[in-house]
Write a protein that holds these residues in place. Sequence first.
Motif, PDB file in Angstrom:
ATOM      1  N   LYS A  67       2.345   6.775  -7.014  1.00 14.86           N
ATOM      2  CA  LYS A  67       1.427   7.759  -7.592  1.00 14.86           C
ATOM      3  C   LYS A  67       1.980   9.170  -7.526  1.00 14.86           C
ATOM      4  O   LYS A  67       1.515  10.049  -8.234  1.00 14.86           O
ATOM      5  CB  LYS A  67       0.074   7.682  -6.873  1.00 14.86           C
ATOM      6  CG  LYS A  67      -0.670   6.373  -7.103  1.00 14.86           C
ATOM      7  CD  LYS A  67      -1.964   6.346  -6.305  1.00 14.86           C
ATOM      8  CE  LYS A  67      -2.697   5.020  -6.491  1.00 14.86           C
ATOM      9  NZ  LYS A  67      -3.932   4.954  -5.682  1.00 14.86           N
ATOM     10  N   ASN A  68       2.954   9.379  -6.633  1.00 15.15           N
ATOM     11  CA  ASN A  68       3.574  10.696  -6.489  1.00 15.15           C
ATOM     12  C   ASN A  68       4.724  10.798  -7.493  1.00 15.15           C
ATOM     13  O   ASN A  68       5.815  10.260  -7.268  1.00 15.15           O
ATOM     14  CB  ASN A  68       4.092  10.884  -5.061  1.00 15.15           C
ATOM     15  CG  ASN A  68       4.548  12.307  -4.788  1.00 15.15           C
ATOM     16  OD1 ASN A  68       4.978  13.020  -5.682  1.00 15.15           O
ATOM     17  ND2 ASN A  68       4.445  12.719  -3.534  1.00 15.15           N
ATOM     18  N   ARG A  69       4.499  11.462  -8.611  1.00 19.97           N
ATOM     19  CA  ARG A  69       5.493  11.507  -9.684  1.00 19.97           C
ATOM     20  C   ARG A  69       6.770  12.222  -9.261  1.00 19.97           C
ATOM     21  O   ARG A  69       7.875  11.838  -9.684  1.00 19.97           O
ATOM     22  CB  ARG A  69       4.897  12.189 -10.918  1.00 19.97           C
ATOM     23  CG  ARG A  69       3.687  11.461 -11.495  1.00 19.97           C
ATOM     24  CD  ARG A  69       4.001  10.010 -11.783  1.00 19.97           C
ATOM     25  NE  ARG A  69       2.873   9.292 -12.375  1.00 19.97           N
ATOM     26  CZ  ARG A  69       2.831   7.980 -12.531  1.00 19.97           C
ATOM     27  NH1 ARG A  69       3.838   7.240 -12.134  1.00 19.97           N
ATOM     28  NH2 ARG A  69       1.767   7.408 -13.079  1.00 19.97           N
ATOM     29  N   LEU A  70       6.647  13.270  -8.468  1.00 18.48           N
ATOM     30  CA  LEU A  70       7.843  13.978  -8.028  1.00 18.48           C
ATOM     31  C   LEU A  70       8.697  13.096  -7.120  1.00 18.48           C
ATOM     32  O   LEU A  70       9.931  13.081  -7.233  1.00 18.48           O
ATOM     33  CB  LEU A  70       7.451  15.271  -7.301  1.00 18.48           C
ATOM     34  CG  LEU A  70       6.877  16.392  -8.173  1.00 18.48           C
ATOM     35  CD1 LEU A  70       6.476  17.572  -7.306  1.00 18.48           C
ATOM     36  CD2 LEU A  70       7.906  16.830  -9.219  1.00 18.48           C
ATOM     37  N   ALA A  71       8.047  12.373  -6.208  1.00 16.14           N
ATOM     38  CA  ALA A  71       8.781  11.466  -5.328  1.00 16.14           C
ATOM     39  C   ALA A  71       9.461  10.362  -6.126  1.00 16.14           C
ATOM     40  O   ALA A  71      10.598   9.973  -5.846  1.00 16.14           O
ATOM     41  CB  ALA A  71       7.843  10.869  -4.284  1.00 16.14           C
ATOM     42  N   ARG A  80       7.200  11.184   3.370  1.00 15.78           N
ATOM     43  CA  ARG A  80       6.386  11.856   4.391  1.00 15.78           C
ATOM     44  C   ARG A  80       4.903  11.724   4.066  1.00 15.78           C
ATOM     45  O   ARG A  80       4.084  11.442   4.952  1.00 15.78           O
ATOM     46  CB  ARG A  80       6.780  13.329   4.471  1.00 15.78           C
ATOM     47  CG  ARG A  80       5.985  14.121   5.515  1.00 15.78           C
ATOM     48  CD  ARG A  80       6.246  15.596   5.347  1.00 15.78           C
ATOM     49  NE  ARG A  80       5.861  16.033   4.001  1.00 15.78           N
ATOM     50  CZ  ARG A  80       6.214  17.196   3.492  1.00 15.78           C
ATOM     51  NH1 ARG A  80       6.976  18.026   4.173  1.00 15.78           N
ATOM     52  NH2 ARG A  80       5.817  17.542   2.270  1.00 15.78           N
ATOM     53  N   ASP A  81       4.552  11.895   2.803  1.00 18.13           N
ATOM     54  CA  ASP A  81       3.149  11.767   2.407  1.00 18.13           C
ATOM     55  C   ASP A  81       2.639  10.351   2.616  1.00 18.13           C
ATOM     56  O   ASP A  81       1.456  10.143   2.912  1.00 18.13           O
ATOM     57  CB  ASP A  81       2.980  12.154   0.931  1.00 18.13           C
ATOM     58  CG  ASP A  81       3.294  13.616   0.681  1.00 18.13           C
ATOM     59  OD1 ASP A  81       3.336  14.382   1.661  1.00 18.13           O
ATOM     60  OD2 ASP A  81       3.524  13.983  -0.481  1.00 18.13           O
ATOM     61  N   MET A  93      -1.017  13.196   6.456  1.00 15.13           N
ATOM     62  CA  MET A  93      -0.875  13.653   5.077  1.00 15.13           C
ATOM     63  C   MET A  93      -1.705  12.847   4.111  1.00 15.13           C
ATOM     64  O   MET A  93      -1.801  13.167   2.924  1.00 15.13           O
ATOM     65  CB  MET A  93       0.599  13.572   4.646  1.00 15.13           C
ATOM     66  CG  MET A  93       1.546  14.388   5.520  1.00 15.13           C
ATOM     67  SD  MET A  93       1.215  16.161   5.430  1.00 15.13           S
ATOM     68  CE  MET A  93       1.616  16.470   3.714  1.00 15.13           C
ATOM     69  N   LYS A  94      -2.282  11.741   4.578  1.00 19.48           N
ATOM     70  CA  LYS A  94      -3.086  10.889   3.696  1.00 19.48           C
ATOM     71  C   LYS A  94      -4.462  11.467   3.519  1.00 19.48           C
ATOM     72  O   LYS A  94      -5.054  12.064   4.426  1.00 19.48           O
ATOM     73  CB  LYS A  94      -3.186   9.472   4.283  1.00 19.48           C
ATOM     74  CG  LYS A  94      -1.841   8.746   4.323  1.00 19.48           C
ATOM     75  CD  LYS A  94      -2.008   7.349   4.867  1.00 19.48           C
ATOM     76  CE  LYS A  94      -0.675   6.604   4.884  1.00 19.48           C
ATOM     77  NZ  LYS A  94      -0.801   5.232   5.427  1.00 19.48           N
ATOM     78  N   GLU A  98       0.830  -1.204   0.000  1.00 18.86           N
ATOM     79  CA  GLU A  98       0.000   0.000   0.000  1.00 18.86           C
ATOM     80  C   GLU A  98       0.868   1.258   0.000  1.00 18.86           C
ATOM     81  O   GLU A  98       0.583   2.238  -0.696  1.00 18.86           O
ATOM     82  CB  GLU A  98      -0.912  -0.004   1.226  1.00 18.86           C
ATOM     83  CG  GLU A  98      -1.843   1.198   1.305  1.00 18.86           C
ATOM     84  CD  GLU A  98      -2.696   1.186   2.557  1.00 18.86           C
ATOM     85  OE1 GLU A  98      -3.491   2.134   2.724  1.00 18.86           O
ATOM     86  OE2 GLU A  98      -2.549   0.249   3.371  1.00 18.86           O
ATOM     87  N   ALA A  99       1.971   1.213   0.778  1.00 13.68           N
ATOM     88  CA  ALA A  99       2.877   2.349   0.826  1.00 13.68           C
ATOM     89  C   ALA A  99       3.538   2.581  -0.531  1.00 13.68           C
ATOM     90  O   ALA A  99       3.659   3.723  -0.987  1.00 13.68           O
ATOM     91  CB  ALA A  99       3.947   2.127   1.899  1.00 13.68           C
TER      92      ALA A  99
END
Length: 299
Positions: free
Chosen positions: A33-37, A290-291, A297-298, A26-27
Amino acid sequence: MAELAKNTADISMIPAEEKLVPPWKEAWQSFYKNRLALAGLCIVLFFIIIAIIAPLIAPYGFKEQVLADRMQAPSSKHWFGTDDFGRDIFSRVIYGARISLWVGFFSVLGSVVFGTLLGIVAGYYGRWVDAIISRIFDVMLAFPSILLAIAVVAILGPSLKNALIAIAVINIPNFGRLVRSKVLSVKQEEYIMAARAVGMKDTRILLRHILPNSISPVIVQATLAIATAIIEAAALGFLGLGAQPPTPEWGKMLADSKNYITNAPWTLFFPGMAIMLTVLGFNLMGDGLRDVLDPKMKN
């Protein structure tokens, strides 16, 4: 009864993989999904890979001097040009990735170990133990981090190893205060009180219950701290207090090239870009973690 049977039948029709998703999976899905990360992770992996295979891809040795080729602009022979000693900058930047990543990882590892230990002790036992440790943290945080690092290196002597120790020392309070605040919250939970009530030893409570539930913010902070440690190592190298010649440390390369900024800007540009990209990669990856790991942050 009919309503209950219908709900039970609906639940039984859910595929098994949708009923229970492993936390790590899940993590990763949230992180992906976070393209920048994800871009930050790719940058970090890129520098780690080139640091590992540096001897295989570097066209020249990082100490190899050819005075006839000194101060040459980037070309097919020297992709990043050469410095004032005729050394290939591309090779030195690649080998410099080893130095910067090594300092970043191990200095933060030391900070995490000692900071977490002191933070757990201060938060769990409280009273005079907490007061003493917290005041030590306050005194260390009262000094600008780079000045404290310079003081530590001045005492130990200028070298890459001592720079690593200095960077580890100045970051201990950041992790200590973070863990302390988390422990103060966790130790009030009912399962901790129940563990105490049944006579569980403090060591077991700390290692099996409090530490695992306090580690998530430490992971995020550690990722961001690696970026800070790389900058601090470069700053110490620039001041001549870190890696010594002919070690190809990025900050030291900038210091050696500062007098040639007008007639040979490539000598500063490429080491500076290496520092910027590495720090950017760790910062983007840290924000993504962190997100993922911070419940607040979720969505």
